[in-house]
Design a protein around this motif. Structure first.
Motif, PDB file in Angstrom:
ATOM      1  N   ASN A 164       0.821  -1.317  -0.025  1.00  0.00           N
ATOM      2  CA  ASN A 164       0.122   0.105  -0.161  1.00  0.00           C
ATOM      3  C   ASN A 164       0.733   1.361  -0.047  1.00  0.00           C
ATOM      4  O   ASN A 164       0.480   2.263  -0.803  1.00  0.00           O
ATOM      5  CB  ASN A 164      -0.984  -0.100   1.076  1.00  0.00           C
ATOM      6  CG  ASN A 164      -1.874  -0.859   0.996  1.00  0.00           C
ATOM      7  OD1 ASN A 164      -2.547  -1.404  -0.279  1.00  0.00           O
ATOM      8  ND2 ASN A 164      -2.703  -1.359   2.164  1.00  0.00           N
ATOM      9  N   ILE A 165       1.989   1.488   0.654  1.00  0.00           N
ATOM     10  CA  ILE A 165       2.816   2.143   0.652  1.00  0.00           C
ATOM     11  C   ILE A 165       3.357   2.503  -0.572  1.00  0.00           C
ATOM     12  O   ILE A 165       3.586   3.726  -1.245  1.00  0.00           O
ATOM     13  CB  ILE A 165       4.028   2.420   1.844  1.00  0.00           C
ATOM     14  CG1 ILE A 165       3.259   2.273   3.067  1.00  0.00           C
ATOM     15  CG2 ILE A 165       5.129   3.350   1.599  1.00  0.00           C
ATOM     16  CD1 ILE A 165       4.155   1.981   4.337  1.00  0.00           C
TER      17      ILE A 165
ATOM     18  N   SER B 268       0.719   4.063  -3.022  1.00  0.00           N
ATOM     19  CA  SER B 268       0.643   5.271  -2.894  1.00  0.00           C
ATOM     20  C   SER B 268       1.692   6.295  -3.286  1.00  0.00           C
ATOM     21  O   SER B 268       1.367   7.309  -4.036  1.00  0.00           O
ATOM     22  CB  SER B 268       0.428   5.584  -1.312  1.00  0.00           C
ATOM     23  OG  SER B 268      -0.543   5.113  -1.031  1.00  0.00           O
TER      24      SER B 268
ATOM     25  N   ILE C 258       1.135   8.928  -6.496  1.00  0.00           N
ATOM     26  CA  ILE C 258       1.357  10.224  -6.215  1.00  0.00           C
ATOM     27  C   ILE C 258       2.555  10.631  -7.377  1.00  0.00           C
ATOM     28  O   ILE C 258       2.292  12.069  -7.919  1.00  0.00           O
ATOM     29  CB  ILE C 258       2.113  10.384  -4.708  1.00  0.00           C
ATOM     30  CG1 ILE C 258       0.837  10.155  -3.735  1.00  0.00           C
ATOM     31  CG2 ILE C 258       2.530  12.060  -4.588  1.00  0.00           C
ATOM     32  CD1 ILE C 258       1.222  10.205  -2.249  1.00  0.00           C
TER      33      ILE C 258
ATOM     34  N   ILE D  31      -0.892  14.622  -4.081  1.00  0.00           N
ATOM     35  CA  ILE D  31      -1.106  13.680  -3.048  1.00  0.00           C
ATOM     36  C   ILE D  31      -2.349  13.165  -2.831  1.00  0.00           C
ATOM     37  O   ILE D  31      -2.753  12.194  -2.790  1.00  0.00           O
ATOM     38  CB  ILE D  31      -0.492  14.419  -1.728  1.00  0.00           C
ATOM     39  CG1 ILE D  31       0.898  14.417  -1.849  1.00  0.00           C
ATOM     40  CG2 ILE D  31      -0.779  13.412  -0.511  1.00  0.00           C
ATOM     41  CD1 ILE D  31       1.573  15.230  -0.549  1.00  0.00           C
TER      42      ILE D  31
ATOM     43  N   HIS E 105      -3.223   9.369  -3.586  1.00  0.00           N
ATOM     44  CA  HIS E 105      -3.739   8.636  -2.645  1.00  0.00           C
ATOM     45  C   HIS E 105      -5.300   8.099  -2.894  1.00  0.00           C
ATOM     46  O   HIS E 105      -5.228   6.741  -2.657  1.00  0.00           O
ATOM     47  CB  HIS E 105      -3.946   9.380  -1.177  1.00  0.00           C
ATOM     48  CG  HIS E 105      -4.589   8.698  -0.218  1.00  0.00           C
ATOM     49  ND1 HIS E 105      -3.970   7.752   0.493  1.00  0.00           N
ATOM     50  CD2 HIS E 105      -5.804   8.879   0.430  1.00  0.00           C
ATOM     51  CE1 HIS E 105      -4.573   7.257   1.614  1.00  0.00           C
ATOM     52  NE2 HIS E 105      -5.904   7.923   1.369  1.00  0.00           N
ATOM     53  N   ASN E 106      -6.026   8.882  -3.638  1.00  0.00           N
ATOM     54  CA  ASN E 106      -7.511   8.184  -3.950  1.00  0.00           C
ATOM     55  C   ASN E 106      -7.014   6.876  -4.785  1.00  0.00           C
ATOM     56  O   ASN E 106      -7.836   6.104  -4.916  1.00  0.00           O
ATOM     57  CB  ASN E 106      -8.207   9.339  -4.635  1.00  0.00           C
ATOM     58  CG  ASN E 106      -8.754  10.067  -3.135  1.00  0.00           C
ATOM     59  OD1 ASN E 106      -8.804   9.682  -2.526  1.00  0.00           O
ATOM     60  ND2 ASN E 106      -9.110  11.335  -3.463  1.00  0.00           N
TER      61      ASN E 106
ATOM     62  N   ALA F 235      -4.588   5.175  -5.412  1.00  0.00           N
ATOM     63  CA  ALA F 235      -3.972   3.943  -4.887  1.00  0.00           C
ATOM     64  C   ALA F 235      -4.821   3.222  -3.778  1.00  0.00           C
ATOM     65  O   ALA F 235      -4.964   2.041  -3.478  1.00  0.00           O
ATOM     66  CB  ALA F 235      -2.721   4.434  -4.161  1.00  0.00           C
ATOM     67  N   SER F 236      -5.980   4.033  -3.131  1.00  0.00           N
ATOM     68  CA  SER F 236      -6.724   3.516  -2.310  1.00  0.00           C
ATOM     69  C   SER F 236      -7.836   2.484  -3.243  1.00  0.00           C
ATOM     70  O   SER F 236      -8.334   1.703  -2.915  1.00  0.00           O
ATOM     71  CB  SER F 236      -7.634   4.423  -1.684  1.00  0.00           C
ATOM     72  OG  SER F 236      -6.853   5.169  -0.618  1.00  0.00           O
TER      73      SER F 236
END
Length: 73
Positions: free
Chosen positions: A8-9, A12, A16, A49, A53-54, A56-57
């Motif tokens: 997940n990191i 993200s 980004i 960012i 982030h959205n 990646a989520s």
């Protein structure tokens, strides 16, 4: 769990970076008074960012949902 956190990191960070790269093509000079100033650059970083982030989520959730579907069959 630790592997999922690392994935997940990394997801993200990748998204980004991709969103920052994609925002380079956006014409901020139409919306901000000083497009080369630090406030405009900060806005671009914050937008990348949020977008990254959205995205990646979404992909992390989608991957989790596909793992749950395995239990269905």
């Amino acid at each position: 769990m630790a592997i999922a956190g690392i994935i997940n990191i990394l997801l993200s960070l990748v998204f980004i970076a991709l969103s920052f790269w994609a925002l380079q093509a956006f014409r901020f000079d139409l919306f901000v008074s000083n497009p080369k100033g630090p406030q405009s650059k900060l806005l671009q970083i914050l937008l990348s960012i949020v977008i990254g982030h959205n995205v990646a989520s979404f992909f992390a959730d989608y991957f989790g949902w596909t793992q749950l579907l395995r239990q269905f069959f």
